[in-house]
Design an enzyme around this catalytic site. Structure first.
Site, mmCIF file in Angstrom:
data_model
loop_
_atom_site.group_PDB
_atom_site.id
_atom_site.type_symbol
_atom_site.label_atom_id
_atom_site.label_comp_id
_atom_site.label_asym_id
_atom_site.label_seq_id
_atom_site.Cartn_x
_atom_site.Cartn_y
_atom_site.Cartn_z
ATOM 1 N N LYS A 112 12.821 14.399 42.066
ATOM 2 C CA LYS A 112 11.372 14.047 41.790
ATOM 3 C C LYS A 112 10.427 15.072 42.406
ATOM 4 O O LYS A 112 9.286 15.742 41.648
ATOM 5 C CB LYS A 112 10.690 12.712 41.989
ATOM 6 C CG LYS A 112 11.376 11.690 41.247
ATOM 7 C CD LYS A 112 10.320 10.500 41.570
ATOM 8 C CE LYS A 112 11.119 9.273 40.432
ATOM 9 N NZ LYS A 112 10.216 8.013 40.760
ATOM 10 N N LYS A 123 20.414 9.035 33.133
ATOM 11 C CA LYS A 123 20.255 7.544 33.279
ATOM 12 C C LYS A 123 18.917 7.359 32.053
ATOM 13 O O LYS A 123 18.188 7.890 32.028
ATOM 14 C CB LYS A 123 20.064 6.885 34.631
ATOM 15 C CG LYS A 123 18.707 7.440 35.312
ATOM 16 C CD LYS A 123 18.583 6.782 36.574
ATOM 17 C CE LYS A 123 17.041 7.054 37.141
ATOM 18 N NZ LYS A 123 16.609 6.472 38.513
ATOM 19 N N LYS A 158 12.289 5.029 32.645
ATOM 20 C CA LYS A 158 10.847 5.101 32.277
ATOM 21 C C LYS A 158 10.301 6.181 32.249
ATOM 22 O O LYS A 158 9.145 6.824 31.475
ATOM 23 C CB LYS A 158 9.932 4.328 33.001
ATOM 24 C CG LYS A 158 10.625 2.944 33.611
ATOM 25 C CD LYS A 158 9.749 2.052 34.595
ATOM 26 C CE LYS A 158 10.586 1.463 35.609
ATOM 27 N NZ LYS A 158 10.123 0.161 36.324
#
Ligand code: TYM
Length: 339
Positions: free
Chosen positions: A115, A201, A204
């Site tokens: 991230k 994966k 969202k």
């Protein structure tokens, strides 16, 4: 048994959340209630501020996520359902654990590396210390088991490391402050992958909505997404070994197996030798039949903001009560005087 787990209210629930975690939450809620244990499920809204966010959207998503969880089968009479922001003990315990967690441990977290990317200097401190808050989430309640998808395994190992070091440093062997929690990861749906890329994966944060099935998608959307899902030109194999090196095919077969309750081998016994032209409509119909009742219930619940807020308020009151003894013990173990 005490079960604790959380989900970030950063958007819709998707199939990865459902098969990887929420379905297990529901199952464990019933098992645990039958055995006299307790389950606590929460919306990790404090975690959600570790990335840039829009406050009004966070509030709306938090309420929607409560509706989605109840629609999936979380029963607020059996489980304690709440959001972190109404239980300040989570943030308080995180601070106390910050003295035990090591920079080196956090630096190794793959979520932090993914991230923050190349811009570590610009990442928020909350993103870096995120796993310490996650450790506080479970240690605060003396969780014995934490049902999660595979991607959370590393964070839970860190929670165990923090608990162990704290117990070693500040407690006697026969009176540890924290219980070491065990992750519960469903073998058949540990990691549901994107419909557009079998190596990423389902998430969202993927900018393409075609990459995931949302629990709020209607039947047409689900059929379309499955039809457009990336595959390869080969027919399906008759045995699991034949899926090796075919991540997209393996993902779709895995989803079919997890939803139908069949093993991958028995799905392939039915579909081996068939092309995706036959398999995809069957998968789409299975998804629609499993998700339609959840979707209908979600639509019913989501408009009643005051009922959703009441669920969170009641859950938070119970959670605060359960949190106090561990927090008191932690302050005392650290030598912090509180009057
Ligand atoms: P979050 O919100 O990303 O995901 C919620 C749950 O869904 C699982 N999951 C998946 N499982 C299989 N395949 C996928 N593609 C997939 N995507 C998501 C996750 O593993 C998770 O179980 N940091 C956590 C929230 C959290 C938490 C906690 C969890 C905060 N505190 C304490 C457990 C205990 C997160 O962001 O999950």
């Amino acid at each position: 048994m005490r079960i604790v787990s959380g989900i970030q209210p950063t958007g819709n629930l998707h199939l990865g959340n459902y098969l990887g975690a929420i379905r297990n939450w529901v199952k464990m809620q019933d098992d645990v209630a039958a055995g006299g244990g307790q389950s606590l499920y929460f919306l990790a809204d404090l975690h959600a501020i570790s990335m840039p966010h829009v406050p009004a959207e966070l509030a709306a998503n938090t309420r929607e996520m409560v509706a989605a969880l109840v629609a999936c089968g979380i029963n607020p009479d059996k489980s304690i359902l709440f959001n972190q922001a109404q239980v300040p003990q989570h943030a308080e315990l995180q601070w106390l654990l910050n003295g035990t967690a090591r920079m080196g441990w956090l630096n190794r977290m793959t979520q932090w590396k993914d991230k923050a990317g190349k811009n570590r200097e610009g990442a928020s401190i909350a993103l870096f210390t995120y796993p310490v808050l996650q450790a506080a989430d479970v240690l605060l309640y003396q969780a014995t088991h934490v049902p999660v998808g595979e991607d959370q395994k590393q964070h839970l190992e860190l929670a165990r490391d923090i608990a162990q070091k704290f117990n070693n440093d500040f407690a006697s062997e026969d009176a540890p402050v924290f219980t070491l929690p065990d992750p519960i990861i469903p073998p058949e749906a540990a990691r549901i992958m994107s419909l557009r890329d079998g190596s990423a994966k389902m998430s969202k944060s993927d900018p393409s909505d075609m990459s995931r099935i949302n629990l709020t998608d209607d039947a047409d959307t689900i059929m379309q997404k499955v039809k457009k899902a990336k595959t390869d030109p080969e027919p399906l194999p008759s045995e699991k070994a034949g899926l090796e090196g075919r991540p997209e095919a393996a993902n779709l077969v895995g989803i079919f197996a997890a939803l139908s309750g069949l093993s991958v081998d028995s799905v392939l016994a039915d579909f081996g030798g068939e092309g995706f032209g036959k398999f995809k409509p069957a998968l789409g119909e299975l998804l629609v039949s499993k998700l339609a009742p959840i979707n209908a219930r979600f639509v019913e619940l989501k408009g009643d903001t005051s009922a959703l807020d009441a669920i969170l308020r009641a859950g938070a009151a119970k959670a605060r009560e359960l949190a106090v003894p561990t927090l008191d013990k932690t302050y005392a173990a650290l030598g912090l005087v509180r009057g």
